[in-house]
Every structure is written in C-alpha cells, then in structure tokens.
Motif scaffolding. Structure first.
Motif, PDB file in Angstrom:
ATOM      1  N   ASP A 454      41.533   8.659  12.908  1.00  0.00           N
ATOM      2  CA  ASP A 454      40.195   8.083  12.802  1.00  0.00           C
ATOM      3  C   ASP A 454      39.419   8.701  11.644  1.00  0.00           C
ATOM      4  O   ASP A 454      38.190   8.681  11.624  1.00  0.00           O
ATOM      5  N   LYS A 455      40.135   9.252  10.683  1.00  0.00           N
ATOM      6  CA  LYS A 455      39.517   9.908   9.535  1.00  0.00           C
ATOM      7  C   LYS A 455      40.561  10.056   8.437  1.00  0.00           C
ATOM      8  O   LYS A 455      41.761   9.935   8.674  1.00  0.00           O
ATOM      9  N   PHE A 456      40.080  10.333   7.227  1.00  0.00           N
ATOM     10  CA  PHE A 456      40.969  10.720   6.139  1.00  0.00           C
ATOM     11  C   PHE A 456      40.892  12.229   5.966  1.00  0.00           C
ATOM     12  O   PHE A 456      39.809  12.824   6.036  1.00  0.00           O
ATOM     13  N   GLU A 457      42.038  12.834   5.735  1.00  0.00           N
ATOM     14  CA  GLU A 457      42.119  14.273   5.495  1.00  0.00           C
ATOM     15  C   GLU A 457      42.499  14.496   4.034  1.00  0.00           C
ATOM     16  O   GLU A 457      43.558  14.065   3.589  1.00  0.00           O
ATOM     17  N   PHE A 458      41.613  15.141   3.302  1.00  0.00           N
ATOM     18  CA  PHE A 458      41.855  15.497   1.898  1.00  0.00           C
ATOM     19  C   PHE A 458      42.293  16.951   1.879  1.00  0.00           C
ATOM     20  O   PHE A 458      41.510  17.852   2.125  1.00  0.00           O
ATOM     21  N   ARG A 459      43.586  17.196   1.601  1.00  0.00           N
ATOM     22  CA  ARG A 459      44.185  18.498   1.831  1.00  0.00           C
ATOM     23  C   ARG A 459      44.262  19.384   0.594  1.00  0.00           C
ATOM     24  O   ARG A 459      44.726  20.517   0.681  1.00  0.00           O
ATOM     25  N   ALA A 460      43.836  18.879  -0.560  1.00  0.00           N
ATOM     26  CA  ALA A 460      44.015  19.654  -1.789  1.00  0.00           C
ATOM     27  C   ALA A 460      42.969  20.743  -2.038  1.00  0.00           C
ATOM     28  O   ALA A 460      43.267  21.727  -2.712  1.00  0.00           O
ATOM     29  N   PRO A 461      41.714  20.621  -1.557  1.00  0.00           N
ATOM     30  CA  PRO A 461      40.738  21.673  -1.855  1.00  0.00           C
ATOM     31  C   PRO A 461      41.225  23.060  -1.454  1.00  0.00           C
ATOM     32  O   PRO A 461      41.907  23.224  -0.438  1.00  0.00           O
ATOM     33  N   GLY A 462      40.882  24.056  -2.262  1.00  0.00           N
ATOM     34  CA  GLY A 462      41.297  25.425  -2.008  1.00  0.00           C
ATOM     35  C   GLY A 462      40.355  26.131  -1.057  1.00  0.00           C
ATOM     36  O   GLY A 462      39.183  25.768  -0.906  1.00  0.00           O
ATOM     37  N   ALA A 463      40.856  27.188  -0.430  1.00  0.00           N
ATOM     38  CA  ALA A 463      40.086  27.900   0.595  1.00  0.00           C
ATOM     39  C   ALA A 463      38.828  28.543   0.038  1.00  0.00           C
ATOM     40  O   ALA A 463      37.840  28.700   0.755  1.00  0.00           O
ATOM     41  N   SER A 464      38.844  28.942  -1.228  1.00  0.00           N
ATOM     42  CA  SER A 464      37.681  29.639  -1.785  1.00  0.00           C
ATOM     43  C   SER A 464      36.635  28.679  -2.330  1.00  0.00           C
ATOM     44  O   SER A 464      35.535  29.099  -2.697  1.00  0.00           O
ATOM     45  N   GLN A 465      36.958  27.394  -2.408  1.00  0.00           N
ATOM     46  CA  GLN A 465      36.052  26.425  -3.007  1.00  0.00           C
ATOM     47  C   GLN A 465      34.870  26.095  -2.116  1.00  0.00           C
ATOM     48  O   GLN A 465      34.977  26.124  -0.882  1.00  0.00           O
ATOM     49  N   SER A 466      33.752  25.745  -2.754  1.00  0.00           N
ATOM     50  CA  SER A 466      32.733  24.973  -2.054  1.00  0.00           C
ATOM     51  C   SER A 466      33.308  23.572  -1.878  1.00  0.00           C
ATOM     52  O   SER A 466      33.987  23.050  -2.769  1.00  0.00           O
ATOM     53  N   ILE A 467      33.038  22.944  -0.735  1.00  0.00           N
ATOM     54  CA  ILE A 467      33.557  21.589  -0.539  1.00  0.00           C
ATOM     55  C   ILE A 467      32.662  20.543  -1.195  1.00  0.00           C
ATOM     56  O   ILE A 467      32.978  19.348  -1.166  1.00  0.00           O
ATOM     57  N   ALA A 468      31.561  20.975  -1.824  1.00  0.00           N
ATOM     58  CA  ALA A 468      30.583  20.020  -2.350  1.00  0.00           C
ATOM     59  C   ALA A 468      31.198  19.089  -3.390  1.00  0.00           C
ATOM     60  O   ALA A 468      31.013  17.868  -3.327  1.00  0.00           O
ATOM     61  N   LEU A 469      31.924  19.628  -4.374  1.00  0.00           N
ATOM     62  CA  LEU A 469      32.461  18.765  -5.424  1.00  0.00           C
ATOM     63  C   LEU A 469      33.582  17.863  -4.908  1.00  0.00           C
ATOM     64  O   LEU A 469      33.581  16.663  -5.215  1.00  0.00           O
ATOM     65  N   PRO A 470      34.567  18.372  -4.129  1.00  0.00           N
ATOM     66  CA  PRO A 470      35.544  17.444  -3.569  1.00  0.00           C
ATOM     67  C   PRO A 470      34.917  16.327  -2.740  1.00  0.00           C
ATOM     68  O   PRO A 470      35.333  15.167  -2.835  1.00  0.00           O
ATOM     69  N   VAL A 471      33.911  16.650  -1.928  1.00  0.00           N
ATOM     70  CA  VAL A 471      33.249  15.610  -1.125  1.00  0.00           C
ATOM     71  C   VAL A 471      32.492  14.651  -2.032  1.00  0.00           C
ATOM     72  O   VAL A 471      32.485  13.428  -1.805  1.00  0.00           O
ATOM     73  N   THR A 472      31.857  15.172  -3.081  1.00  0.00           N
ATOM     74  CA  THR A 472      31.147  14.309  -4.032  1.00  0.00           C
ATOM     75  C   THR A 472      32.088  13.289  -4.651  1.00  0.00           C
ATOM     76  O   THR A 472      31.780  12.089  -4.728  1.00  0.00           O
ATOM     77  N   MET A 473      33.254  13.742  -5.095  1.00  0.00           N
ATOM     78  CA  MET A 473      34.194  12.832  -5.745  1.00  0.00           C
ATOM     79  C   MET A 473      34.804  11.858  -4.742  1.00  0.00           C
ATOM     80  O   MET A 473      35.002  10.676  -5.062  1.00  0.00           O
ATOM     81  N   PHE A 474      35.100  12.309  -3.534  1.00  0.00           N
ATOM     82  CA  PHE A 474      35.647  11.400  -2.523  1.00  0.00           C
ATOM     83  C   PHE A 474      34.607  10.343  -2.166  1.00  0.00           C
ATOM     84  O   PHE A 474      34.928   9.147  -2.063  1.00  0.00           O
TER      85      PHE A 474
END
Length: 709
Positions: A454-474
C-alpha cells in the motif's frame, strides 16, 4: 520499594507533552483563535500579525511552563543537518524586573547570519543576511536539557533575495505541487468532498552502535564515521545470527531511552530490531505527513546522537562503516492520504477505488521512467559511493518493482478487469497454528523503488542523509506523473465520457510509456545491468556524474514548471552537493594519511625490530627452519615500503587537488584517490593480521564489533 510505573511514566502519559500540537493549541487558545490558526495551517487563510501575537504569547507561556528558557528557529540548511540560534525568553524590563518576551514578529521571522552556510559561491562573505520564516505546518517542540530547554520553531531559511538556503523550502514546494494535482485528479473522479491530500512518509533508520571508548581511539571513526582500514573479523555476519536476534541489554536500554525522549516529542517508534551486521540496528517510526516526517527524522537522529554519548556508545550513521559487511540505508516509504483517511495507494475490492489506485500507481511509474535521474541525484553522496550496488543495498540503476499480482493485473486491463486475486489463507499443515493471509506478492529487496502492498519504498537514500531531498524529488516526479494522468484523462473525456471509464486507457498508456523502468527480477544480476543499459536507464556511473544529473535540461525544465526549483537554485544545489562530496572524501584522504604516518608505519617498524631481534637471538644455533621467518620479515618490509610509496602518492594527490576546480577534484578523487585508498587498506589489513595485538596502534574490527556489557 518504588514501583516501575512510578519511576518510568508510560508512553501514553508523556506522549506529545513537549509538542505545541493541535491538542496544546486547543488548550491554550480560545476557540476563535484556534480555528483561525488551523485554517492558516491548512492553507485556507493567511496568518495575520494580530493572530501571530496571540499565538506567540500562548506558545511562550506553554514553553516556559515546561521549563524552556530559550527559543530558536530550527531549520535545515543544505548541510543535511539542522541549525538553530538560541535566544532567551527572559530579559530585563524597564525597571530591571525580569520579564518573558516572545512576540508574534519573533515567531514569524528571524534573521540568522547566512554567510557561513553552503551557498555554492552565490553569496560573498560580506552578504550575511538570511531570513527564517515560521513553517506553520510543522509543530513547534521543546528540546529538554539538564538545566532547562529550548522551544524549537520549524522554519524555512532564505537569503535576502528569497533564494532558498535550506532543504525544507523545495520540499514544501514539491508537496504543494503533488498534493494540489492529486486533489484535482480526485475531483475528476467525482470525489468532490475531499478537502485535501497529503503525502505521507515513514523512513526506516539503520545505524551501528559501538563501545565509545574503543571507537574514539580510531581517528577514522571519530572524523569520518567509518573505518578506513581494518581487516574483516572472522565472525562478522556469516552465520546470519544477528538479524532480528535478541537485542543486547545495553542496546535495549539505549533504545528505550531514545523512544521515551521521542515520545515526549510526539514521535512514535513502530519497530526496533537487530539488523544484519553485527552491532547494526534499526528504528522505524510511524508514518506522518511528509514535511513533519522529514523534521521528525532529523529529531530522531539528533536524539540518538545525544543519548548515545550518555550511554557511552558511539553512534555511526555512515552508509558503509565496515568493509565486507552490510551498510546502512534509510528506506523511505511514501503514500498519499486524502482528508477522509483513505490511502490512495491501497488496492481495493471496489472497482472504482481500484481505478483510482491504479491511476496514482501509474503516475509513479510514469514519473520514475521519465525522471529516474533525479532519484539517483538525490542519493548521490560520499557515503553511498561505498554502499549502493552492494548486495545489501539496491543497485545504482533505478527500477520499479510492482510484484506479480499487480503485473498480472496490468496485463488484463484490455479486459477492463481491475480486480486483484483473492488469496485465501495459507495452509501451514499444522492444526495448532492460526491461518496466515499472505500478501498479493513477494517482496523484492533488490529493487530501488518497490511497491510493498500500500506504499512505494524508495530504498536508495543513505542512513546519514536528510530525507528532505529524496522526498522532494520523489514528490516532484510523482506530481509530474499525476499531471500527465490528468491530461490524458481530460483528453479522453471529451464528448462527455465518464473520467472513470477512460482512466483505464490512461493507465494502460502510462504503463506502456513507463515500461522501460519496470523490472521484476534480480536487480543485482549482470543480465539486468546489461538490459538496463539497453533501455537507457544508465545515465551516470559514479557519484559526481549522478550529481550532474540535476542539471539535465529536462530536469531543470520540469522542476521549474512545478515551481520546486528555479534554475539558479538547482545550479546552487548541484554545486553544494558536489562540494560536500569532494570535502568528505578529502577529509578521508587526510585522515588516512595521518593514520599511516602516526600509527601504521611506526607499528610495522616495531614489529620488524621485534622479529629481527628474535631471529638474531638464534645466530650460531642450528636452525634450518629459519627461512620462513626471514621471508615473513621480508614481507613486513615489503608491506612497509609499499605503504610509504602509497603514502607519498596520496600526499602528491592532495597537493595536486589544490590546483583543480571542485568538479575536477571530484573526478580525481573517484578515479584515483579512492582506488589508491583501497590499495592502502589492503596493505594495512595484511599488516594488521601479521602484527602483534599490543603493537597494532588502533582497535581492530573484531574488538570494535564486540559491545561490552
């Protein structure tokens, strides 16, 4: 004897107690002010100065009553961390009597010095003015300290000309773009009672914990967050005994303290467990709206850092702390929720709801197919250089996994059949065990983007990253995909056809156009990598090349049309991320060089002297077996000579890089420095296993990965 409940209040009793959320607002504000504030939070009206003064007074009184002595605008500069400038509530009044001051103007706007934050050279040092503006959509919270606390006000961060200097502003723009188009699409389907749509996010956080005193003896861990040298321990993760095993008591105590502090801040940890590698663990919070989820992930990481020190632990968020062992990612799960609480990515047995579900799903497929390069760029970091592509992380080639059930469903759209198979209970063959209702498809852990029920999982972001930019691009590529679906449905609805009837035609067209990114198999396999090249999915092979993907003309155009980034903002983002990548690796080069000369080479000298003196003690004795000993000493000498030579090459590289541009340095680091560092590591690791434990200068991985009780 004190009861456990008296010493430790329940999560229910403390949950959200340090958050100025709607519950606190309703308690501290009168009904009219509360309703006007909620309307402003939901974008239905502007926040005027008079309302801001009233809210600020209530927020101040609430914070001071909870022990806060200072307040700060809390924001996300493009460092991937957070920033704050504390200001005191209490100041002298006209007659010297202390008074608490916090006005509406203080709440709405701040002015921190912006000269030292990353700006990619767009601002000179003397151009220091920056602005904070209150992000009313994310609740303020109190961070407690030993002697008080600080009221943190989530904010955006802008330069004096309005250019974003943070990661939150583009995120909010992308969410507006997606949520507005999603609402329009729902209205096309006749769902006019829906007031709003919100993107929801849940980010799984992987991390390592080491014994702090041991870890602090290693300069590479202290300054780089990972080991630059270190032989792989004999017992690493080969037996698969650590994954989901019993959590060690010392770690469980730490986790409980983290969860308790987070509960006060309204953050609920849904799961905690051992991860695959030794000393590796994971937290996963409950979903929340995307903007709040980004804030909460930063709060989570900072809380974990603070409490790790208190527990005498060393916390590692680096994507690859130990060579040859699992690295750490941050799987970002995304969905859409309407104002009635419906998950728009949840399949249904209702035909009409499934058409809506398939339309939003197809929008993701279409968006990823067209703009997968933005997902790669958003996760192109120094840490992910060592993680992505390993067999515990997704490959750097972006693909989408939908699962066999959805793939079969999409193949039947010509028959206007949108029903998913009704899977009955799984027969376990054991009468004493309950029946299990299986999901429609298995999970593909090799897919960078996977639909997981019931969702998409984006698995590439790294553990140390802020999720802001990956979420922005998605969110951006999803918004673009939703707009394409709207356009196709409106075109096909001419002549009075019901949009619901023509939506399946649009879904079929979207899947056809996006089929290049769909892949159901093993994304690690050589065959898939060859196939991905044929499909045109490989646009860059290294991190600098992936950062460059931000500047592709089609990416610039799409992001500007959505209002997420203006061209000069995207260029600044590119330059900031390239510089961060270069500086991270340059630090590693410098630390490795220092470790060689300060520790490794002197240790080899000691070992050589020890062995030479031991062998010399046998002079004049009958000792025919001495040749292997001499060869061993010669081997140590050859290793030291090779390390000295490589150290000189490393130093020459450092000197040469000073003459190059940032982009040229990035290529030199990836093409020359990283392979050289890998060669040095191999030599050091060979020396480690051939040296006495009391001579080797740094704690070895075997001991680092053994947590003392």
């Amino acid at each position: 004897m004190m009861m456990l409940r008296d010493k430790y209040p329940t999560v229910r009793e403390i949950f959200g107690s340090m958050v100025f959320d709607r519950r606190a607002m309703k308690e501290k504000l009168n009904q009219d002010v509360y309703e006007r504030l909620v309307a402003a939070m939901e974008g239905r009206q502007k926040l005027d100065a008079g309302l801001a003064d009233t809210v600020a007074m209530a927020m101040r009184d609430w914070a001071v009553a909870h022990g806060a002595t200072h307040w700060a605008h809390w924001f996300h500069p493009q460092t991937e961390l957070t920033a704050e400038k504390h200001q005191a509530f209490t100041v002298p009044g006209p007659d010297g009597t202390p008074i608490d001051v916090f006005r509406g103007s203080d709440l709405i706007q701040g002015e921190p010095d912006a000269s030292s934050f990353p700006s990619a050279g767009k601002r000179s040092t003397f151009e220091a003015r920056g602005y904070n503006a209150w992000d009313i959509s994310s609740p303020a919270f109190i961070v407690k300290s030993a002697k008080g606390g600080t009221l943190c006000i989530p904010s955006v961060f802008l330069s004096c000309d309005g250019t974003p200097l943070d990661l939150k502003t583009p995120l909010l723009r992308a969410l507006d773009a997606l949520e507005g188009r999603a609402l329009k699409l729902l209205k096309l389907f006749g769902r006019r009672g829906i007031r709003s749509v919100r993107m929801t996010v849940g980010a799984e956080q992987e991390f390592f914990l080491l014994d702090r005193p041991r870890a602090q003896e290693r300069p590479d861990i202290r300054f780089c967050g990972r080991t630059l040298i270190g032989a792989q321990p004999a017992k690493d993760q080969k037996l698969d005994h650590h994954y989901l095993g019993a959590i060690p008591p010392r770690i469980l105590s730490y986790m409980e303290d983290v969860e308790r502090d987070l509960a006060r801040l309204g953050i609920s940890i849904a799961t905690r467990h051992n991860e695959v590698a030794r000393c590796q663990f994971e937290f996963a919070p409950l979903f929340s709206d995307a903007n709040t989820a980004c804030d909460q992930n930063q709060i989570l990481m900072e809380t974990m850092r603070k409490l790790a020190r208190q527990h005498d632990l060393r916390l590692l968020f680096h994507e690859k702390p130990f060579q040859g062992m699992n690295g750490s990612g941050k799987h970002v799960n995304v969905s859409l929720m309407d104002s009635e609480g419906n998950n728009l990515l949840k399949p249904s047995h209702s035909h009409r709801r499934n058409v809506v579900f398939l339309t939003f799903l197809a929008a993701v497929v279409l968006g990823v197919s067209k703009y997968h390069s933005l997902l790669q760029a958003s996760t192109a970091t120094a840490g992910n250089l060592f993680r992505l592509g390993g067999h515990e992380a997704p490959p750097s080639i972006t693909s989408v996994y939908l699962g066999s059930a959805l793939t079969e469903l999409l193949s039947r759209l010509d028959q206007a059949d949108v029903s998913l198979p009704d899977r009955g209970p799984m027969d376990l063959g054991l009468a004493k065990l309950p029946s299990i209702i299986p999901y429609d498809s298995d999970r593909n852990r090799t897919a960078p983007v996977a639909f997981t029920g019931d969702k998409f999982e984006f698995r590439a972001p790294g553990a140390s990253q802020s999720i802001a930019l990956p979420v922005t691009m998605f969110a951006s590529l999803w918004a673009w995909g939703v707009q394409q679906m709207i356009d196709m449905i409106e075109e096909r609805s001419s002549g009075g056809r019901d949009p619901m009837d023509v939506a399946l035609d649009a879904v079929k067209e979207a899947v056809r156009r996006g089929s290049d990114v769909l892949f159901e198999g093993d994304a690690y396999s050589r065959e898939w990598h060859e196939e991905a090249r044929k499909r045109g999915l490989v646009q860059a092979v290294d991190v600098p090349g992936k950062i460059d993907l931000l500047l592709l003309p089609e990416n610039k155009r799409m992001l500007e049309e959505l209002g997420v980034f203006r061209e000069h903002e995207l260029e600044a983002l590119h330059d900031i991320r390239m510089e961060a990548f270069v500086r991270s690796l340059e630090i590693e080069v410098a630390i490795l060089y220092d470790m060689l000369w300060e520790g490794i080479l002197p240790a080899l000298s000691k070992q050589l002297i020890l062995e030479k003196n031991s062998l010399s003690a046998l002079d004049g004795m009958e000792f025919p077996e001495g040749e292997p000993w001499r060869e061993y000493i010669l081997g140590l000498g050859r290793t030291k000579a090779a390390l000295i030579e490589d150290a000189h090459r490393l130093n020459e590289l450092r000197g040469h890089m000073a003459e190059l541009s940032v982009r040229e340095r990035a290529d030199l680091l990836v093409g020359t420095a990283v392979p050289l560092m890998d060669s040095i590591r191999k030599l050091c690791d060979a020396a480690e296993v051939n040296s006495a434990a009391d001579i080797w200068p740094y704690p070895i991985s075997r001991n680092l990965l053994s947590l003392s009780v």
